[in-house]
Scaffold this active site. Structure first.
Site, PDB file in Angstrom:
ATOM      1  N   ARG A  15      -5.176  -2.932  10.599  1.00 39.21           N
ATOM      2  CA  ARG A  15      -5.805  -4.253  10.572  1.00 39.21           C
ATOM      3  C   ARG A  15      -5.350  -5.106  11.744  1.00 39.21           C
ATOM      4  O   ARG A  15      -6.124  -5.812  12.360  1.00 39.21           O
ATOM      5  CB  ARG A  15      -5.393  -4.967   9.271  1.00 39.21           C
ATOM      6  CG  ARG A  15      -6.497  -5.093   8.282  1.00 39.21           C
ATOM      7  CD  ARG A  15      -6.048  -5.936   7.126  1.00 39.21           C
ATOM      8  NE  ARG A  15      -4.734  -5.541   6.643  1.00 39.21           N
ATOM      9  CZ  ARG A  15      -4.401  -5.507   5.369  1.00 39.21           C
ATOM     10  NH1 ARG A  15      -5.285  -5.818   4.458  1.00 39.21           N
ATOM     11  NH2 ARG A  15      -3.181  -5.186   4.991  1.00 39.21           N
ATOM     12  N   GLY A  23       1.294  -8.066  -5.953  1.00 41.30           N
ATOM     13  CA  GLY A  23       2.400  -8.308  -6.882  1.00 41.30           C
ATOM     14  C   GLY A  23       3.492  -9.207  -6.327  1.00 41.30           C
ATOM     15  O   GLY A  23       4.641  -9.109  -6.754  1.00 41.30           O
ATOM     16  N   GLY A  82       5.466  -7.060   4.206  1.00 41.33           N
ATOM     17  CA  GLY A  82       5.304  -7.969   3.063  1.00 41.33           C
ATOM     18  C   GLY A  82       6.392  -7.762   2.027  1.00 41.33           C
ATOM     19  O   GLY A  82       7.015  -8.727   1.546  1.00 41.33           O
ATOM     20  N   ASP A  90       1.093   2.081   9.134  1.00 40.08           N
ATOM     21  CA  ASP A  90       0.706   1.353  10.350  1.00 40.08           C
ATOM     22  C   ASP A  90       1.788   1.352  11.432  1.00 40.08           C
ATOM     23  O   ASP A  90       1.514   1.013  12.582  1.00 40.08           O
ATOM     24  CB  ASP A  90       0.358  -0.096  10.010  1.00 40.08           C
ATOM     25  CG  ASP A  90      -0.875  -0.190   9.118  1.00 40.08           C
ATOM     26  OD1 ASP A  90      -1.689   0.747   9.157  1.00 40.08           O
ATOM     27  OD2 ASP A  90      -1.001  -1.178   8.394  1.00 40.08           O
ATOM     28  N   GLY A  94       0.834  -1.205   0.000  1.00 31.49           N
ATOM     29  CA  GLY A  94       0.000   0.000   0.000  1.00 31.49           C
ATOM     30  C   GLY A  94       0.865   1.250   0.000  1.00 31.49           C
ATOM     31  O   GLY A  94       1.972   1.240   0.535  1.00 31.49           O
ATOM     32  N   THR A 114       5.274   2.130   6.041  1.00 29.86           N
ATOM     33  CA  THR A 114       3.884   1.751   6.282  1.00 29.86           C
ATOM     34  C   THR A 114       3.250   2.783   7.185  1.00 29.86           C
ATOM     35  O   THR A 114       3.878   3.265   8.139  1.00 29.86           O
ATOM     36  CB  THR A 114       3.713   0.363   6.942  1.00 29.86           C
ATOM     37  OG1 THR A 114       2.421   0.300   7.547  1.00 29.86           O
ATOM     38  CG2 THR A 114       4.739   0.077   8.008  1.00 29.86           C
TER      39      THR A 114
HETATM   40  O1  F6P Z   1      -0.721  -0.399   4.816  1.00 35.07           O
HETATM   41  C1  F6P Z   1      -1.557  -1.267   5.529  1.00 35.07           C
HETATM   42  C2  F6P Z   1      -2.937  -0.736   5.529  1.00 35.07           C
HETATM   43  O2  F6P Z   1      -2.846   0.598   5.857  1.00 35.07           O
HETATM   44  C3  F6P Z   1      -3.851  -1.464   6.509  1.00 35.07           C
HETATM   45  O3  F6P Z   1      -3.951  -0.892   7.774  1.00 35.07           O
HETATM   46  C4  F6P Z   1      -5.142  -1.485   5.746  1.00 35.07           C
HETATM   47  O4  F6P Z   1      -5.971  -2.493   6.159  1.00 35.07           O
HETATM   48  C5  F6P Z   1      -4.661  -1.669   4.359  1.00 35.07           C
HETATM   49  O5  F6P Z   1      -3.514  -0.882   4.265  1.00 35.07           O
HETATM   50  C6  F6P Z   1      -5.676  -1.396   3.303  1.00 35.07           C
HETATM   51  O6  F6P Z   1      -5.025  -1.337   2.072  1.00 35.07           O
HETATM   52  P1  F6P Z   1      -5.693  -1.611   0.658  1.00 35.07           P
HETATM   53  O7  F6P Z   1      -7.086  -1.114   0.711  1.00 35.07           O
HETATM   54  O8  F6P Z   1      -4.825  -0.858  -0.297  1.00 35.07           O
HETATM   55  O9  F6P Z   1      -5.626  -3.075   0.449  1.00 35.07           O
END
Ligand code: F6P
Length: 359
Positions: free
Chosen positions: A184, A78, A116, A140, A12, A138
């Site tokens: 998450r 990916g 990841g 997060d 992300g 991230t």
């Molecule tokens: O980068 C992780 C995150 O921010 C999570 O907290 C969230 O659930 C996820 O990305 C959602 O990402 P996407 O909608 O791009 O799959």
């Protein structure tokens, strides 16, 4: 011979990705005379024919410091070791990446990404012999090896601003307002922004909550004339009734019920007569430009990544530890996932100012 280094963004997006690319190019190309090749859409640019690559120059980095997103594009679908094929099957395409990497004359790869992406990078090095350097990203902030990932403070800023805005409408209507933020598995955004934005209740994935405690908090506030309540909810927060489920099952149940904030609101409905509303902040937290803290951190990470490459410290990830930028083996960096420390100072501070955490 000129060094020729590939760079990609994975998973992300997060505010500050472009600032890392800019710093890496300014130092690597501008000062050391390297060639820096941007791979588009994580590693997918190497799987397509022709390869989708960008030769990054000083000029292509102009105006990138404060620009959100990533000029290279990114994807969280990916993984070359488990690549989703159009027919729905999953294929291991890592050998194709390795071949394309050699065909392009790349000496090493810089992978800017979260948990990841770092795992994929390490496997590319171990299984396919591609030398990699990692940069942690991230919103997060769940990578334990680094004090902070860039993007986190920008997300906290966005979530705090949302809380400020919710306060005025919640107060006007005397409502209980639930704000759902990303996270998450780890609740760092919810905890930081919840404290900074003056939330009355904060619900974290790490602390399954008792709905009765939420209803009691609302009642206590009403008794002292505070007729509204703000509840900050991390995306992975669950009531005690779901706490025993596996992580996958929890996610499934939350998603079927419309998300964590809806679950929290519905759990309170039978035991509270308050008027309630939900607001899901979603991808606004990842959009837009980085705040100054993240611009600075991203710049330091970009320069730090050049240092690691220059010293041939392949297999390491740049990180911030006790205020200092250095390198850590990627295998150590991904070994421990950082959850909120439920006994830590931040959680204690939240409790000390009367914030209800649900348990
Ligand atoms: O980068 C992780 C995150 O921010 C999570 O907290 C969230 O659930 C996820 O990305 C959602 O990402 P996407 O909608 O791009 O799959």
């Amino acid at each position: 011979m000129k060094r020729r280094i590939g760079i990609m963004t994975g998973g992300g997006d997060a505010p500050g990705l472009n600032a890392v690319i800019r710093a890496f190019v300014k130092r690597g190309v501008g000062q050391l005379g390297w060639e820096v090749i941007g791979i588009e859409d994580s590693l997918n640019g190497l799987l397509d024919t022709p390869h989708r690559l960008q030769c990054l120059t000083m000029r292509s980095c102009q105006g990138l410091l404060h620009r959100g997103g990533t000029i290279l594009g990114t994807t969280n679908r990916g993984n070359p070791f488990e690549y989703p094929m159009p027919d729905g099957s999953v294929a291991n395409r890592a050998d194709e990446i390795a071949q394309a990497f050699r065909d392009e004359g790349l000496e090493g790869l810089v992978g800017i990404g979260g948990d990841g992406t770092q795992k994929i990078s390490l496997r590319l090095m171990e299984d396919c012999g591609i030398p990699v350097v990692g940069v942690p990203k991230t919103i997060d902030n769940d990578l334990s090896a680094t004090d902070f990932t860039f993007g986190f403070q920008s997300a906290v800023d966005c979530a705090t601003d949302a809380l400020d805005r919710l306060h005025t409408t919640a107060e006007s209507h005397e409502r209980v307002m639930f704000l759902e933020v990303m996270g998450r598995d780890a609740g760092h955004i919810a905890l930081h922004a919840g404290i900074a934005g003056g939330a009355d209740i904060i619900l974290l994935p790490e602390i399954p909550y008792d709905p009765q405690r939420l209803a009691d908090k609302v009642k206590r506030r009403q008794k002292i004339g505070r007729l509204f309540t703000i509840v900050m909810v991390a995306e992975g927060a669950v009531p005690l009734a779901l706490a025993e489920l596996s992580a996958e099952e929890r996610k499934q149940r939350l998603s079927e019920a419309g998300g964590a904030a809806h679950v929290a609101m519905e759990s309170m409905r039978p035991i509270s007569d308050a008027e309630m509303r939900v607001c899901v902040l979603g991808h606004l937290q990842r959009g837009g430009g980085p705040v100054p803290f993240d611009r600075l951190l991203a710049t330091r990470f970009g320069v730090g990544a050049v240092d690691l490459v220059e010293q041939d410290r392949w297999g390491e990830m740049v990180r911030l530890k006790n205020g200092v930028i250095d390198g850590v083996p990627i295998k150590d960096a991904i070994a421990v996932y950082r959850l909120v420390d439920t006994e830590g100072q931040l959680v204690s501070a939240a409790r000390a100012v009367g914030i209800e955490l649900g348990a």
